[in-house]
Design an enzyme around this catalytic site. Structure first.
Site, PDB file in Angstrom:
ATOM      1  N   LYS A 199      -6.818  -7.681  10.816  1.00  0.00           N
ATOM      2  CA  LYS A 199      -7.956  -6.745  10.693  1.00  0.00           C
ATOM      3  C   LYS A 199      -9.052  -7.345   9.814  1.00  0.00           C
ATOM      4  O   LYS A 199     -10.223  -7.287  10.150  1.00  0.00           O
ATOM      5  CB  LYS A 199      -7.510  -5.406  10.076  1.00  0.00           C
ATOM      6  CG  LYS A 199      -6.427  -4.690  10.823  1.00  0.00           C
ATOM      7  CD  LYS A 199      -6.141  -3.325  10.209  1.00  0.00           C
ATOM      8  CE  LYS A 199      -5.531  -3.360   8.823  1.00  0.00           C
ATOM      9  NZ  LYS A 199      -4.154  -3.876   8.747  1.00  0.00           N
ATOM     10  N   ARG A 231      -5.437   5.587   7.621  1.00  0.00           N
ATOM     11  CA  ARG A 231      -4.042   5.167   7.695  1.00  0.00           C
ATOM     12  C   ARG A 231      -3.115   6.354   7.897  1.00  0.00           C
ATOM     13  O   ARG A 231      -1.927   6.166   8.136  1.00  0.00           O
ATOM     14  CB  ARG A 231      -3.677   4.532   6.347  1.00  0.00           C
ATOM     15  CG  ARG A 231      -3.352   3.067   6.385  1.00  0.00           C
ATOM     16  CD  ARG A 231      -3.036   2.682   4.966  1.00  0.00           C
ATOM     17  NE  ARG A 231      -2.456   1.386   4.824  1.00  0.00           N
ATOM     18  CZ  ARG A 231      -3.134   0.251   4.707  1.00  0.00           C
ATOM     19  NH1 ARG A 231      -4.433   0.253   4.776  1.00  0.00           N
ATOM     20  NH2 ARG A 231      -2.493  -0.887   4.537  1.00  0.00           N
ATOM     21  N   ARG A 285       0.344 -15.917   3.961  1.00  0.00           N
ATOM     22  CA  ARG A 285      -1.070 -15.576   3.727  1.00  0.00           C
ATOM     23  C   ARG A 285      -1.532 -15.995   2.334  1.00  0.00           C
ATOM     24  O   ARG A 285      -0.821 -15.841   1.346  1.00  0.00           O
ATOM     25  CB  ARG A 285      -1.251 -14.063   3.903  1.00  0.00           C
ATOM     26  CG  ARG A 285      -2.661 -13.606   3.622  1.00  0.00           C
ATOM     27  CD  ARG A 285      -3.010 -12.358   4.351  1.00  0.00           C
ATOM     28  NE  ARG A 285      -2.250 -11.182   3.950  1.00  0.00           N
ATOM     29  CZ  ARG A 285      -2.418  -9.995   4.507  1.00  0.00           C
ATOM     30  NH1 ARG A 285      -3.294  -9.834   5.487  1.00  0.00           N
ATOM     31  NH2 ARG A 285      -1.704  -8.959   4.111  1.00  0.00           N
ATOM     32  N   ARG A 318      -1.274 -12.380  -2.460  1.00  0.00           N
ATOM     33  CA  ARG A 318      -1.343 -10.963  -2.840  1.00  0.00           C
ATOM     34  C   ARG A 318       0.009 -10.498  -3.350  1.00  0.00           C
ATOM     35  O   ARG A 318       1.039 -10.874  -2.819  1.00  0.00           O
ATOM     36  CB  ARG A 318      -1.744 -10.121  -1.626  1.00  0.00           C
ATOM     37  CG  ARG A 318      -3.234 -10.061  -1.424  1.00  0.00           C
ATOM     38  CD  ARG A 318      -3.597  -9.391  -0.135  1.00  0.00           C
ATOM     39  NE  ARG A 318      -2.880  -8.133   0.110  1.00  0.00           N
ATOM     40  CZ  ARG A 318      -3.139  -7.336   1.129  1.00  0.00           C
ATOM     41  NH1 ARG A 318      -4.079  -7.647   1.996  1.00  0.00           N
ATOM     42  NH2 ARG A 318      -2.472  -6.219   1.307  1.00  0.00           N
ATOM     43  N   ARG A 366       5.724  -1.784   4.232  1.00  0.00           N
ATOM     44  CA  ARG A 366       4.391  -1.523   4.793  1.00  0.00           C
ATOM     45  C   ARG A 366       4.456  -1.315   6.314  1.00  0.00           C
ATOM     46  O   ARG A 366       3.724  -0.505   6.870  1.00  0.00           O
ATOM     47  CB  ARG A 366       3.431  -2.659   4.427  1.00  0.00           C
ATOM     48  CG  ARG A 366       3.061  -2.609   2.936  1.00  0.00           C
ATOM     49  CD  ARG A 366       2.610  -3.940   2.395  1.00  0.00           C
ATOM     50  NE  ARG A 366       1.343  -4.367   2.918  1.00  0.00           N
ATOM     51  CZ  ARG A 366       0.929  -5.644   2.943  1.00  0.00           C
ATOM     52  NH1 ARG A 366       1.704  -6.591   2.480  1.00  0.00           N
ATOM     53  NH2 ARG A 366      -0.249  -5.940   3.416  1.00  0.00           N
TER      54      ARG A 366
HETATM   55  P1  AMP Z   1      -4.254  -3.562   2.969  1.00  0.00           P
HETATM   56  O1  AMP Z   1      -5.111  -4.516   2.219  1.00  0.00           O
HETATM   57  O2  AMP Z   1      -5.012  -2.795   4.025  1.00  0.00           O
HETATM   58  O3  AMP Z   1      -3.011  -4.224   3.538  1.00  0.00           O
HETATM   59  O4  AMP Z   1      -3.751  -2.461   1.909  1.00  0.00           O
HETATM   60  C1  AMP Z   1      -2.943  -2.810   0.803  1.00  0.00           C
HETATM   61  C2  AMP Z   1      -2.360  -1.559   0.136  1.00  0.00           C
HETATM   62  O5  AMP Z   1      -3.429  -0.743  -0.348  1.00  0.00           O
HETATM   63  C3  AMP Z   1      -1.548  -0.650   1.033  1.00  0.00           C
HETATM   64  O6  AMP Z   1      -0.182  -1.052   1.155  1.00  0.00           O
HETATM   65  C4  AMP Z   1      -1.675   0.697   0.309  1.00  0.00           C
HETATM   66  O7  AMP Z   1      -0.840   0.757  -0.818  1.00  0.00           O
HETATM   67  C5  AMP Z   1      -3.114   0.649  -0.189  1.00  0.00           C
HETATM   68  N1  AMP Z   1      -4.079   1.211   0.815  1.00  0.00           N
HETATM   69  C6  AMP Z   1      -4.992   0.514   1.547  1.00  0.00           C
HETATM   70  N2  AMP Z   1      -5.693   1.345   2.345  1.00  0.00           N
HETATM   71  C7  AMP Z   1      -5.209   2.589   2.122  1.00  0.00           C
HETATM   72  C8  AMP Z   1      -5.508   3.874   2.651  1.00  0.00           C
HETATM   73  N3  AMP Z   1      -6.436   4.036   3.608  1.00  0.00           N
HETATM   74  N4  AMP Z   1      -4.818   4.933   2.186  1.00  0.00           N
HETATM   75  C9  AMP Z   1      -3.872   4.777   1.240  1.00  0.00           C
HETATM   76  N5  AMP Z   1      -3.534   3.592   0.703  1.00  0.00           N
HETATM   77  C10 AMP Z   1      -4.181   2.506   1.140  1.00  0.00           C
END
Ligand code: AMP
Length: 208
Positions: free
Chosen positions: A14, A88, A122, A154, A165
């Protein structure tokens, strides 16, 4: 106008596609994960609260997060935006639809085996946001971004957290896919092609 939502499991690309779209259409990219990671790095109360959830791969305080992200998005609705990582949950999907018109929703589909391979290799750049993979898309120099800054892993890119996740995606986000699937703005994209082909497949559904 393109108000774009990118939905996919962790590691589906993404962020990579959002960066390509941002460059091509000159519209803003909001990554909810990046917004939250900035809060964590800044050490705000909100950041401290969400860090514990992020490190475990959980979603955390959904309403609070939704309010924060919507404040970023609302001013962009006229010019266009690319949203990555949001919505999400069904709550977030409804709140988003109430706040701004979404013109295209893409599901970037990738198998679970592929996700684990991608996440564990990554590397990200905190400074310019570039994303690499140690095997599939390495930087010119090991662990150094092509912009010159050090690359990081990360803290939630471990096999164990990736599995949580993926589960969260299946339980919370798949209903969001089903919600958009019923509309005429929904498109499924094969996320296991090379990144340029994925980009071309997405572009076909967007206005110039
Ligand atoms: P990402 O970078 O999209 O993989 O997000 C990393 C982490 O951030 C996720 O595992 C969640 O803990 C938190 N997170 C990201 N986007 C959201 C969202 N829209 N709602 C809730 N938590 C989020």
């Amino acid at each position: 106008m393109n108000n774009i939502v990118l939905i996919g499991p962790p590691g589906s690309g993404k962020g990579t596609q959002a960066a390509l779209l941002q460059q091509h259409y000159n519209i803003e990219h909001i990554s909810s994960g990046d917004v939250l990671r900035k809060e964590v790095a800044a050490g705000t109360d909100f950041g401290k609260e969400i860090k514990q959830h992020m490190d475990k791969g959980e979603i955390g305080p959904v309403e609070l997060i939704t309010n924060v992200i919507l404040e970023y998005i609302k001013p962009l609705a006229e010019k266009g935006f690319i949203l990555d990582g949001f919505p999400r949950t069904m709550y977030q999907a409804r709140m988003l639809q109430d706040a701004v018109p979404v013109t295209a929703a893409f599901y970037i589909a990738v198998s679970e085996d592929e996700i684990i391979k991608r996440i564990t290799g990554r590397r990200s750049c905190k400074k310019c946001g570039a994303i690499y993979h140690i095997t599939f898309n390495p930087p010119k120099e090991v662990d150094i971004c092509d912009c010159g800054d050090n690359l990081i892993v990360r803290s939630d890119d471990t096999v164990e957290t990736a599995k949580t996740r993926i589960k969260v995606f299946q339980n919370e986000t798949v209903p969001v896919l089903d919600y958009f699937r019923k509309t005429n703005i929904f498109h499924t994209i094969d996320g296991e092609q090379n990144k340029q082909n994925i980009f071309e497949a997405i572009k076909k559904h967007l206005v110039l």
